[in-house]
Design a protein around this motif. Structure first.
Motif, short mmCIF file in Angstrom:
data_model
loop_
_atom_site.label_atom_id
_atom_site.label_comp_id
_atom_site.label_asym_id
_atom_site.label_seq_id
_atom_site.Cartn_x
_atom_site.Cartn_y
_atom_site.Cartn_z
N GLY A 12 0.82 -1.21 0.00
CA GLY A 12 0.00 0.00 0.00
C GLY A 12 0.85 1.25 0.00
N ASP A 13 0.40 2.23 0.79
CA ASP A 13 1.01 3.56 0.72
C ASP A 13 2.27 3.72 1.56
OD1 ASP A 13 -0.98 4.32 -0.91
OD2 ASP A 13 -2.26 5.11 0.68
N PHE A 14 2.77 2.62 2.10
CA PHE A 14 3.89 2.78 3.04
C PHE A 14 5.24 2.66 2.33
CE2 PHE A 14 0.35 0.76 5.32
CZ PHE A 14 0.05 1.81 6.15
N ASP A 15 6.14 3.63 2.61
CA ASP A 15 7.48 3.61 1.99
C ASP A 15 8.41 2.70 2.76
OD1 ASP A 15 6.65 5.40 0.19
OD2 ASP A 15 7.35 7.16 1.31
N SER A 16 8.31 2.80 4.08
CA SER A 16 9.26 2.09 4.92
C SER A 16 8.52 1.69 6.20
CB SER A 16 10.41 3.05 5.23
OG SER A 16 11.19 2.51 6.25
N VAL A 17 8.49 0.39 6.46
CA VAL A 17 7.70 -0.09 7.60
C VAL A 17 8.59 -0.99 8.46
CG1 VAL A 17 5.56 -1.26 8.25
CG2 VAL A 17 5.71 -0.13 6.06
N GLU A 18 8.42 -0.86 9.76
CA GLU A 18 9.29 -1.60 10.68
C GLU A 18 8.87 -3.06 10.82
OE1 GLU A 18 9.71 0.32 14.49
OE2 GLU A 18 10.63 -1.49 15.33
N ILE A 19 9.85 -3.93 10.92
CA ILE A 19 9.57 -5.35 11.21
C ILE A 19 9.46 -5.46 12.74
CG2 ILE A 19 10.45 -7.72 11.12
CD1 ILE A 19 12.06 -6.87 8.63
N THR A 38 5.93 -9.86 10.71
CA THR A 38 4.88 -8.86 10.94
C THR A 38 5.48 -7.48 10.81
OG1 THR A 38 3.91 -10.36 12.55
CG2 THR A 38 3.06 -8.13 12.55
N LEU A 39 4.81 -6.65 10.04
CA LEU A 39 5.25 -5.27 9.86
C LEU A 39 4.28 -4.36 10.59
CD1 LEU A 39 5.87 -5.31 5.98
CD2 LEU A 39 7.47 -5.90 7.81
N GLU A 40 4.80 -3.26 11.09
CA GLU A 40 3.89 -2.33 11.76
C GLU A 40 4.23 -0.91 11.36
OE1 GLU A 40 2.23 -2.44 16.07
OE2 GLU A 40 3.90 -1.04 16.06
N LEU A 59 17.43 -16.30 6.46
CA LEU A 59 16.69 -15.11 6.89
C LEU A 59 17.62 -13.92 6.70
CD1 LEU A 59 14.94 -15.86 10.30
CD2 LEU A 59 13.93 -14.59 8.41
N VAL A 60 17.17 -12.90 5.97
CA VAL A 60 18.09 -11.79 5.73
C VAL A 60 17.64 -10.50 6.42
CG1 VAL A 60 18.99 -12.71 3.57
CG2 VAL A 60 16.98 -11.24 3.53
N VAL A 61 16.58 -10.58 7.22
CA VAL A 61 16.12 -9.38 7.93
C VAL A 61 16.07 -9.66 9.42
CG1 VAL A 61 14.76 -8.35 6.05
CG2 VAL A 61 13.73 -10.10 7.54
N ALA A 62 15.95 -8.59 10.20
CA ALA A 62 15.89 -8.74 11.66
C ALA A 62 14.82 -7.80 12.21
CB ALA A 62 17.24 -8.42 12.28
N VAL A 63 14.33 -8.11 13.41
CA VAL A 63 13.34 -7.25 14.07
C VAL A 63 13.94 -5.87 14.26
CG1 VAL A 63 12.11 -6.88 16.26
CG2 VAL A 63 12.15 -9.15 15.24
N GLY A 64 13.13 -4.85 13.99
CA GLY A 64 13.60 -3.48 14.17
C GLY A 64 14.04 -2.82 12.87
N GLU A 65 14.35 -3.67 11.87
CA GLU A 65 14.74 -3.09 10.57
C GLU A 65 13.49 -2.59 9.86
OE1 GLU A 65 16.85 -5.90 8.14
OE2 GLU A 65 18.40 -6.19 9.65
N SER A 66 13.69 -1.62 8.95
CA SER A 66 12.56 -1.13 8.16
C SER A 66 12.68 -1.66 6.75
CB SER A 66 12.56 0.39 8.15
OG SER A 66 12.20 0.84 9.44
N VAL A 67 11.55 -2.00 6.17
CA VAL A 67 11.55 -2.56 4.81
C VAL A 67 10.51 -1.85 3.96
CG1 VAL A 67 12.42 -4.88 5.38
CG2 VAL A 67 9.98 -4.39 5.59
N ALA A 68 10.67 -1.99 2.66
CA ALA A 68 9.71 -1.41 1.71
C ALA A 68 9.40 -2.47 0.66
CB ALA A 68 10.30 -0.18 1.07
N GLU A 69 8.46 -2.15 -0.21
CA GLU A 69 8.07 -3.11 -1.25
C GLU A 69 9.30 -3.55 -2.06
OE1 GLU A 69 5.06 -1.65 -3.89
OE2 GLU A 69 5.30 -3.37 -5.25
#
Ligand code: CAO
Length: 436
Positions: A12-19, A38-40, A59-69
């Motif tokens: 959707g409209d989110f550029d960067s969302v936290e894991i 889960t993203l918030e 797994l290449v991501v961790a909690v606290g990182e921000s991700v985008a589409e």
């Protein structure tokens, strides 16, 4: 066997969302649509489901990182074996030879908070953020639970890693409704195998606000509930002619006011009740704890239900049999003032033998008061009004007061119940009998 690189889909409209949560670990076997992370955002939580069945290899991501589409999240090794383990034999093995890069469709956002949205009112308020942290469930299951007012912290998940499925929520509701389990927080309230009242999220039907009950309401509520459940109540309705009594009261009113006393019908009722209690001692009694004996009391202390801004309290007027109308009026004025100011002491609230609840100053025709256990009977007074009464020759206007007596049927029989109300009525109709 192929490696599927899973990326963040269109969110959707989110550029960067936290894991905020990683729901899988390397080596886990997942089925299609199992949530991976889960993203918030500041408006919503959303879970990213697995597009394929297989084993998590990286797994290449961790909690606290921000991700985008389009951001790379993890790798899934898709193999016939893993698929069979993850999705059971009858389930279709989807995309076993899927292209290397897949962007799954996001799950509908789970609304966390809107600035102007009122908190839902349920038996236990549900905080979606707290819910996210405490258990795993997809947004659709969370929405399903929220609509039914189910707090997911009390639901056991049967999915991988304790994940809560819709069928788990349904099973939890069934268990409560069928009485197999008490509703959360209602264990103490639902003794005797009484099926609990289900918790409902009323905000699904319209706007609500939650106000905590006051201290007095919480305390009196417990006693009323215990009495309602323990005492087999019978309520006897009656009425009496208080024309002469009220004329006498009005005649005395001015003289009473001169000495600071307000004369109301209630004090006369107290005197009439005590006389009837002397005639029918089973009403001035309590049952023994084992229910095998009746303890008759030879003192007459009348509890008076007083309506206060903080709730109902029942101070006790002691030795009503030994006091005159003026003294009783003074006592009544004093205890009701203290009750309203919240200044009653424990001694002023204990030792009652019978209770009167008077709503006569307000209105109503009849009501069913709840026995103030361990007493065995209570009287409810309603508003007196002029009514046409047949006197054998004609209808005459008389001031008739409706009243009721609820009693514990273990201590008092029905015939005795109506004899008691008849006696009270007779005494009030002709106060002279009180001095016989
Ligand atoms: N019929 C007609 N009028 C009545 C009446 C009756 N049965 N009982 C009282 N009245 C009149 C009084 O005479 C007074 O009128 P006047 O000022 O013209 O004389 C007026 O109603 C108000 O009386 P009161 O309520 O101030 O005084 P009271 O002695 O009757 O009652 C008290 C005192 C403390 C019992 C009362 O104020 C009260 O709190 N009642 C509510 C009790 C309650 O909440 N019970 C429910 C418990 S279960 O939830």
């Amino acid at each position: 066997m192929a490696i599927t690189q899973v990326k963040v889909p269109d969110i959707g409209d989110f550029d960067s969302v936290e894991i905020i949560e990683i729901l899988v670990a390397e080596g886990d076997v997942v089925a299609i649509d199992d949530s991976l992370i889960t993203l918030e955002s500041d408006k919503a939580t959303m879970e990213i489901p697995s597009p394929v069945a297989g084993k998590i290899t990286k797994l290449v991501v961790a909690v606290g990182e921000s991700v985008a589409e389009g951001d790379y999240i993890l790798d899934i090794e898709v193999s016939g074996e893993a698929v069979a383990e993850a999705i059971k034999p009858q389930a279709p093995v989807a995309q076993a030879a899927a292209p290397v890069t897949v962007a799954p469709a996001p799950v509908a956002p789970d609304v966390v908070k809107q600035p102007d949205q009122k908190a839902p009112v349920a038996a236990k308020p549900i905080n979606p953020q707290a819910m996210s942290a405490a258990f795993h469930a997809s947004p659709s299951v969370r929405a399903f639970a929220r609509n039914l007012g189910v707090d997911l912290t009390h639901v056991e998940g049967s999915g991988p890693k304790g994940r809560i499925k819709q069928s788990d929520v349904e099973a939890a509701i069934k268990a409560v409704m069928s009485g197999q389990k008490p509703a959360p927080g209602q264990a103490a309230m639902s003794g005797s195998g009484i099926p609990p009242i289900p918790a409902i999220d009323f905000s699904q039907f319209g706007e609500t606000t939650a106000e905590e009950l006051g201290r007095i309401k919480k305390i009196s509520g417990k006693f009323l509930h215990a009495s309602w459940l323990n005492v087999p109540h019978v309520t006897q309705f009656d009425e009496c002619d208080i024309t002469e009594m009220d004329q006498f009261r009005k005649d005395q009113k001015a003289a009473a006011e001169k000495v600071g006393i307000k004369l109301t019908p209630l004090v006369f009722v107290m005197k009439a009740v005590v006389k009837a209690l002397q005639d029918f001692p089973s009403f001035n009694a309590s049952l023994s704890a084992d229910g095998q004996s009746i303890i008759k009391k030879h003192y007459y202390n009348i509890g008076i239900a007083v309506d206060t801004p903080n709730g109902l309290v029942v101070p006790v007027v002691k030795d009503v049999d030994k006091k005159g109308i003026y003294e009783l009026s003074r006592d009544l004025m004093e205890i009701s003032a203290k009750a309203r100011d919240g200044k009653l002491g424990p001694k002023e609230m204990s030792g009652g033998t019978f209770t009167i609840s008077s709503l006569g100053g307000i209105g109503g025709t009849q009501f069913t008061p709840i026995v103030n256990a361990p007493e065995v009977a209570i009287m409810g007074l309603s508003k007196a009004k002029i009514q046409p009464v047949w006197n054998g020759k004609e209808f005459a206007p008389r001031l008739m007061m409706p009243f009721s007596v609820s009693y514990d049927h273990r201590a008092v029989d029905g015939a005795e119940g109506v004899r008691f109300t008849t006696a009270v009525g007779n005494y009030l109709s002709d106060l002279r009998q009180l001095i016989l």
